[in-house]
Design a protein around this motif. Structure first.
Motif, mmCIF file in Angstrom:
data_model
loop_
_atom_site.group_PDB
_atom_site.id
_atom_site.type_symbol
_atom_site.label_atom_id
_atom_site.label_comp_id
_atom_site.label_asym_id
_atom_site.label_seq_id
_atom_site.Cartn_x
_atom_site.Cartn_y
_atom_site.Cartn_z
ATOM 1 N N ALA A 178 0.827 -1.213 0.000
ATOM 2 C CA ALA A 178 0.000 0.000 0.000
ATOM 3 C C ALA A 178 0.860 1.261 0.000
ATOM 4 C CB ALA A 178 -0.931 -0.010 1.207
ATOM 5 N N SER A 179 1.889 1.290 0.860
ATOM 6 C CA SER A 179 2.756 2.466 0.913
ATOM 7 C C SER A 179 3.567 2.611 -0.369
ATOM 8 C CB SER A 179 3.688 2.381 2.126
ATOM 9 O OG SER A 179 4.491 1.217 2.071
ATOM 10 N N SER A 180 4.015 1.473 -0.921
ATOM 11 C CA SER A 180 4.781 1.515 -2.171
ATOM 12 C C SER A 180 3.906 1.982 -3.329
ATOM 13 C CB SER A 180 5.350 0.128 -2.487
ATOM 14 O OG SER A 180 6.224 -0.315 -1.472
ATOM 15 N N LEU A 181 2.655 1.535 -3.323
ATOM 16 C CA LEU A 181 1.723 1.943 -4.376
ATOM 17 C C LEU A 181 1.513 3.450 -4.357
ATOM 18 C CD1 LEU A 181 -0.284 1.190 -6.614
ATOM 19 C CD2 LEU A 181 -2.012 0.859 -4.827
ATOM 20 N N THR A 182 1.393 4.020 -3.170
ATOM 21 C CA THR A 182 1.213 5.470 -3.061
ATOM 22 C C THR A 182 2.405 6.214 -3.654
ATOM 23 O OG1 THR A 182 -0.122 5.225 -1.053
ATOM 24 C CG2 THR A 182 0.863 7.378 -1.454
ATOM 25 N N ALA A 183 3.610 5.782 -3.303
ATOM 26 C CA ALA A 183 4.818 6.449 -3.789
ATOM 27 C C ALA A 183 4.987 6.282 -5.296
ATOM 28 C CB ALA A 183 6.041 5.896 -3.063
ATOM 29 N N LEU A 184 4.795 5.052 -5.789
ATOM 30 C CA LEU A 184 4.987 4.802 -7.221
ATOM 31 C C LEU A 184 3.891 5.461 -8.064
ATOM 32 C CD1 LEU A 184 6.170 1.075 -7.250
ATOM 33 C CD2 LEU A 184 7.508 3.106 -7.855
ATOM 34 N N THR A 185 2.686 5.523 -7.523
ATOM 35 C CA THR A 185 1.608 6.186 -8.246
ATOM 36 C C THR A 185 1.893 7.674 -8.403
ATOM 37 O OG1 THR A 185 -0.035 4.584 -7.484
ATOM 38 C CG2 THR A 185 -0.857 6.701 -8.263
ATOM 39 N N ALA A 186 2.404 8.294 -7.343
ATOM 40 C CA ALA A 186 2.755 9.717 -7.409
ATOM 41 C C ALA A 186 3.832 9.954 -8.465
ATOM 42 C CB ALA A 186 3.228 10.203 -6.039
ATOM 43 N N LEU A 187 4.840 9.074 -8.484
ATOM 44 C CA LEU A 187 5.909 9.217 -9.474
ATOM 45 C C LEU A 187 5.373 8.946 -10.883
ATOM 46 C CD1 LEU A 187 8.866 9.693 -10.147
ATOM 47 C CD2 LEU A 187 9.335 7.305 -9.549
ATOM 48 N N ASP A 188 4.504 7.955 -11.006
ATOM 49 C CA ASP A 188 3.914 7.633 -12.302
ATOM 50 C C ASP A 188 3.089 8.801 -12.829
ATOM 51 O OD1 ASP A 188 3.156 5.764 -14.452
ATOM 52 O OD2 ASP A 188 1.171 5.824 -13.523
ATOM 53 N N ASN A 189 2.326 9.440 -11.958
ATOM 54 C CA ASN A 189 1.534 10.604 -12.366
ATOM 55 C C ASN A 189 2.429 11.753 -12.798
ATOM 56 O OD1 ASN A 189 -0.868 9.289 -11.819
ATOM 57 N ND2 ASN A 189 -1.040 10.097 -9.747
ATOM 58 N N ALA A 190 3.536 11.949 -12.077
ATOM 59 C CA ALA A 190 4.472 13.017 -12.437
ATOM 60 C C ALA A 190 5.083 12.749 -13.809
ATOM 61 C CB ALA A 190 5.569 13.129 -11.376
ATOM 62 N N ILE A 191 5.421 11.484 -14.067
ATOM 63 C CA ILE A 191 5.983 11.124 -15.368
ATOM 64 C C ILE A 191 4.940 11.341 -16.467
ATOM 65 C CG2 ILE A 191 6.817 9.188 -16.765
ATOM 66 C CD1 ILE A 191 8.149 8.091 -14.248
ATOM 67 N N GLY A 192 3.684 10.996 -16.161
ATOM 68 C CA GLY A 192 2.626 11.196 -17.141
ATOM 69 C C GLY A 192 2.442 12.664 -17.498
ATOM 70 N N VAL A 193 2.451 13.525 -16.497
ATOM 71 C CA VAL A 193 2.317 14.965 -16.738
ATOM 72 C C VAL A 193 3.501 15.478 -17.556
ATOM 73 C CG1 VAL A 193 2.298 17.238 -15.642
ATOM 74 C CG2 VAL A 193 0.911 15.389 -14.690
ATOM 75 N N ALA A 194 4.710 15.040 -17.187
ATOM 76 C CA ALA A 194 5.909 15.463 -17.917
ATOM 77 C C ALA A 194 5.854 14.989 -19.362
ATOM 78 C CB ALA A 194 7.160 14.927 -17.227
ATOM 79 N N ALA A 195 5.409 13.757 -19.578
ATOM 80 C CA ALA A 195 5.341 13.207 -20.937
ATOM 81 C C ALA A 195 4.378 14.012 -21.803
ATOM 82 C CB ALA A 195 4.922 11.742 -20.886
ATOM 83 N N LYS A 196 3.201 14.341 -21.258
ATOM 84 C CA LYS A 196 2.226 15.110 -22.024
ATOM 85 C C LYS A 196 2.744 16.517 -22.312
ATOM 86 C CE LYS A 196 -1.752 12.571 -20.186
ATOM 87 N NZ LYS A 196 -2.960 12.631 -19.326
ATOM 88 N N THR A 197 3.402 17.109 -21.319
ATOM 89 C CA THR A 197 3.945 18.453 -21.507
ATOM 90 C C THR A 197 5.027 18.464 -22.577
ATOM 91 O OG1 THR A 197 3.494 18.994 -19.182
ATOM 92 C CG2 THR A 197 5.064 20.399 -20.358
ATOM 93 N N LEU A 198 5.934 17.481 -22.500
ATOM 94 C CA LEU A 198 7.025 17.421 -23.481
ATOM 95 C C LEU A 198 6.498 17.072 -24.870
ATOM 96 C CD1 LEU A 198 9.717 15.628 -21.293
ATOM 97 C CD2 LEU A 198 9.721 18.014 -22.038
ATOM 98 N N ALA A 199 5.474 16.231 -24.938
ATOM 99 C CA ALA A 199 4.888 15.892 -26.238
ATOM 100 C C ALA A 199 4.267 17.134 -26.878
ATOM 101 C CB ALA A 199 3.838 14.796 -26.072
#
Length: 349
Positions: A178-199
Motif C-alpha cells: 500500500a505504501s509503495s503503491l502510493t509512492a509509485l503512483t505519485a511518481l507515475d503521475n508526475a511522469i505522465g504529466v511530464a510526458a504530455k507536456t514534453l509531447a
C-alpha cells in the motif's frame, strides 16, 4: 565554443541493466498479486504499464543531440566557407543572390539542429525520470516476492503457530504494498504529466520548425510524410490499445475509457484478470529471455522478425508495412552518424 553532444555509448551500461530491471519487476510482482491481491494487484498494473528501458531512451536522446551537433556544425562550416569568399573578387547580383541563398541554408541547418536538440533534451528528461521509476519498481516487486514466498512457505507448515505467523507476514506485505503503491503512483503521475507536456512542446516546435523552414525557401509537403507517419501512429496506437486492454487490476477508467463506452464490456474484460495477471509475469519472463540472448533491440532475432511481428510484445503489425508506407517520397536517408571519412568530415551514403 562549439556544441558537443554526449556519446550515446556512455549509456550502454544503463541500457543493459535496464533491459532486465523492468521485466524482472513484472515477473516478480505476479506471485504477490495472486497471493495477496489488493494493492499488489494495483502495483502489478502499474509495473506492467511502465515496462520500458530508460537506458535505451537515453541512447536515443544522445543520438538526437548528436544530430543537432552535426547540423549546427554544418551551419558554422557553411558560414566559414562562404565568408572566406573574397568580397572584392566577386561582386554584383550573382554574389548577392549567392550570399542570400547561403544565409537561408545556414538558418535551415540551425532550425533543424535546434529542433533535434529540443527532442534530445525532452527524451533525456523522460529517461531520467524513468531511470528512477524502474529500479523502484524492481525493489518493491523483489520485496513483495520475498513476502509471498515466506507466506506460502510458512502456511505449508502444519501447526497452529504457522498460521498466525503467516497472517502477520500477509499484513506486513499488504502494508508495504500500500505504501509503495502510493509512492509509485505519485511518481507515475508526475511522469505522465511530464510526458504530455514534453509531447505538446515537441509538437509545437515541430510546427514552428516547419514554418521557419518554409520561410527560408525549404517547403516540406506534409503529404509526403503521411505514409511513414500513418504507419508509426497505427503501430504505436494499436500497441497502446492492446497494452491497456491486457492490463490487470481493471476498475473504473482504464486508460482506454472502456467503461465509458460500455460498462458491461469493461466488467466482462475485468473477469479475465487472472489471465491478465499471469500475462504480466509471462511477458516479463519472455523479455528476460530475449535480453539474456542479447536481444535488447526489439528488432533482434528473438522478436519474430522473420514475420515482422512480436506477439508477446503485442505488436501484430508486420514491419514490412513500413517500407510500403514510405513509398510516397519519404524514404529513409542512406547516411548515418557513423558514415564519416577519415578526416572527420561527414561522408556520403
Amino acid at each position: 565554443m562549439a556544441y558537443t553532444a554526449p556519446d550515446p555509448n556512455q549509456f550502454s551500461g544503463l541500457e543493459q541493466a535496464s533491459s532486465y530491471m523492468a521485466p524482472l519487476a513484472a515477473a516478480q510482482i505476479t506471485l504477490p498479486a495472486f497471493v495477496f491481491s489488493g494493492p499488489c494487484t494495483a502495483l502489478s498494473r502499474l509495473i506492467y504499464m511502465n515496462q520500458c528501458n530508460p537506458g535505451q531512451l537515453m541512447i536515443v536522446a544522445a543520438t538526437w543531440l548528436q544530430v543537432a551537433e552535426k547540423y549546427l556544425a554544418a551551419s558554422d562550416k557553411l558560414k566559414e566557407k562562404t565568408g572566406a569568399v573574397d568580397g572584392d573578387a566577386w561582386t554584383g547580383d550573382d554574389r548577392d543572390a549567392f550570399d542570400g541563398k547561403a544565409d537561408k541554408v545556414a538558418v535551415q541547418l540551425q532550425v533543424i539542429g535546434a529542433f533535434a536538440m529540443q527532442i534530445g533534451i525532452s527524451l533525456f528528461i523522460m529517461g531520467t525520470m524513468l531511470a528512477v521509476m524502474v529500479p523502484l519498481m524492481l525493489a518493491v516487486a523483489t520485496s513483495l516476492m520475498a513476502f509471498g514466498v515466506a507466506y506460502l512457505t510458512i502456511r505449508a507448515i502444519p501447526n497452529p503457530i504457522s498460521a498466525i505467523v503467516a497472517e502477520n507476514v500477509r499484513l506486513a506485505a499488504t502494508t508495504t504494498a500500500a505504501s509503495s503503491l502510493t509512492a509509485l503512483t505519485a511518481l507515475d503521475n508526475a511522469i505522465g504529466v511530464a510526458a504530455k507536456t514534453l509531447a505538446a512542446f515537441i509538437g509545437g516546435n515541430m510546427t514552428t520548425s516547419w514554418i521557419a523552414m518554409a520561410s527560408q525557401g525549404n517547403f516540406i509537403n506534409p503529404v509526403n510524410t503521411l505514409g511513414s507517419t500513418g504507419f508509426s501512429m497505427l503501430q504505436g496506437l494499436s500497441q497502446l490499445a492492446l497494452r491497456n486492454l491486457m492490463a490487470p487490476g481493471r476498475k473504473g477508467a482504464d486508460g482506454l475509457h472502456l467503461d465509458k463506452i460500455s460498462k458491461g464490456l469493461n466488467d466482462t474484460v475485468a473477469k479475465a484478470n487472472p489471465f491478465m495477471q499471469g500475462f504480466v509475469g509471462v511477458q516479463g519472463v519472455y523479455n528476460i529471455g530475449n535480453n539474456a540472448a542479447g536481444d535488447v533491440n526489439p528488432d533482434g532475432p528473438n522478436a519474430m522478425t522473420d514475420a515482422g511481428i512480436d506477439v508477446m510484445g503485442l505488436d501484430f503489425i508486420p514491419n514490412n508495412f513500413e517500407d510500403k508506407a514510405r513509398g510516397g517520397g519519404d524514404a529513409a536517408p542512406s547516411w548515418s552518424l557513423q558514415d564519416e571519412t577519415a578526416d572527420g568530415e561527414e561522408g556520403g551514403g
